[in-house]
Design a protein around this motif. Structure first.
Motif, PDB file in Angstrom:
ATOM      1  N   PHE A  44       0.828  -1.202   0.000  1.00 11.26           N
ATOM      2  CA  PHE A  44       0.000   0.000   0.000  1.00 11.26           C
ATOM      3  C   PHE A  44       0.866   1.258   0.000  1.00 11.26           C
ATOM      4  N   MET A  45       1.905   1.253   0.813  1.00 14.76           N
ATOM      5  CA  MET A  45       2.750   2.437   0.941  1.00 14.76           C
ATOM      6  C   MET A  45       3.486   2.741  -0.366  1.00 14.76           C
ATOM      7  N   TYR A  46       3.891   1.705  -1.069  1.00 13.25           N
ATOM      8  CA  TYR A  46       4.610   1.915  -2.324  1.00 13.25           C
ATOM      9  C   TYR A  46       3.676   2.157  -3.500  1.00 13.25           C
ATOM     10  N   ASN A  47       2.558   1.477  -3.550  1.00 15.63           N
ATOM     11  CA  ASN A  47       1.692   1.543  -4.713  1.00 15.63           C
ATOM     12  C   ASN A  47       0.442   2.382  -4.508  1.00 15.63           C
ATOM     13  N   GLY A  48      -0.005   2.510  -3.278  1.00 17.77           N
ATOM     14  CA  GLY A  48      -1.250   3.230  -3.037  1.00 17.77           C
ATOM     15  C   GLY A  48      -1.129   4.713  -3.277  1.00 17.77           C
ATOM     16  N   GLY A  49      -0.090   5.311  -2.757  1.00 21.14           N
ATOM     17  CA  GLY A  49       0.152   6.726  -2.976  1.00 21.14           C
ATOM     18  C   GLY A  49      -0.931   7.644  -2.454  1.00 21.14           C
ATOM     19  N   ILE A  50      -1.654   7.244  -1.453  1.00 20.80           N
ATOM     20  CA  ILE A  50      -2.711   8.092  -0.899  1.00 20.80           C
ATOM     21  C   ILE A  50      -2.063   9.170  -0.045  1.00 20.80           C
ATOM     22  N   THR A  51      -2.376  10.420  -0.345  1.00 20.21           N
ATOM     23  CA  THR A  51      -1.773  11.534   0.379  1.00 20.21           C
ATOM     24  C   THR A  51      -2.738  12.200   1.356  1.00 20.21           C
ATOM     25  N   ASP A  52      -4.016  11.921   1.223  1.00 19.53           N
ATOM     26  CA  ASP A  52      -5.011  12.508   2.112  1.00 19.53           C
ATOM     27  C   ASP A  52      -5.031  11.746   3.428  1.00 19.53           C
ATOM     28  N   GLY A  53      -4.753  12.446   4.533  1.00 17.17           N
ATOM     29  CA  GLY A  53      -4.658  11.804   5.839  1.00 17.17           C
ATOM     30  C   GLY A  53      -5.933  11.119   6.286  1.00 17.17           C
ATOM     31  N   ASP A  54      -7.073  11.761   6.067  1.00 22.44           N
ATOM     32  CA  ASP A  54      -8.348  11.152   6.472  1.00 22.44           C
ATOM     33  C   ASP A  54      -8.581   9.840   5.735  1.00 22.44           C
ATOM     34  N   THR A  55      -8.319   9.848   4.439  1.00 21.11           N
ATOM     35  CA  THR A  55      -8.501   8.637   3.638  1.00 21.11           C
ATOM     36  C   THR A  55      -7.556   7.540   4.098  1.00 21.11           C
ATOM     37  N   LEU A  56      -6.315   7.897   4.349  1.00 22.36           N
ATOM     38  CA  LEU A  56      -5.321   6.916   4.779  1.00 22.36           C
ATOM     39  C   LEU A  56      -5.693   6.290   6.122  1.00 22.36           C
ATOM     40  N   VAL A  57      -6.128   7.098   7.064  1.00 19.50           N
ATOM     41  CA  VAL A  57      -6.508   6.579   8.385  1.00 19.50           C
ATOM     42  C   VAL A  57      -7.740   5.683   8.269  1.00 19.50           C
TER      43      VAL A  57
END
Length: 124
Positions: A44-57
């Motif tokens: 997830f960390m390498y491929n997901g690339g989610i930068t929005d904190g709310d979405t990530l949490v």
């Protein structure tokens, strides 16, 4: 006042706290759930690339709950990830499409090509 300035630079301190708590719950999983969940989370960390904190949490919370439930129920790891663990991870990430770092790069690439087209058109 200082905490607001720090959060402008680093992001939400509350989100960081929540994320650390979720990581601790992940680390508490028994084997083999721990090793597979950590491998998927690394992906997830390498491929997901989610930068929005709310979405990530939110995504991480759902992910940890999935693995905690599977461990509690004794669900085989393969039943969770299926035949293709990469497809499982990609599908899981897609369910949480928020702002991703690659979105910015896609926009930059598109803008560069469009700017080049405009330049070509002016030079003809």
């Amino acid at each position: 006042m200082a905490s607001k300035w720090i959060e402008m630079v680093t992001g939400s301190l509350e989100q960081k706290k929540q994320y650390r708590q979720l990581r601790a719950r992940l680390e508490a999983l028994p084997e083999p759930y721990l090793s597979v969940a950590k491998a998927v989370q690394r992906y997830f960390m390498y491929n997901g690339g989610i930068t929005d904190g709310d979405t990530l949490v939110t995504m991480m919370n759902d992910f940890v709950e999935l693995w905690e439930r599977a461990a509690a129920d004794g669900t085989p790891v393969r039943d969770i990830v299926g035949e293709d663990p990469v497809e499982f991870a990609d599908t899981f990430i897609e369910a949480y499409l928020g702002k991703r770092w690659i979105d910015k790069e896609k926009a930059r690439l598109t803008a560069a090509v469009e700017a080049a087209e405009e330049t070509e058109g002016k030079n003809r």
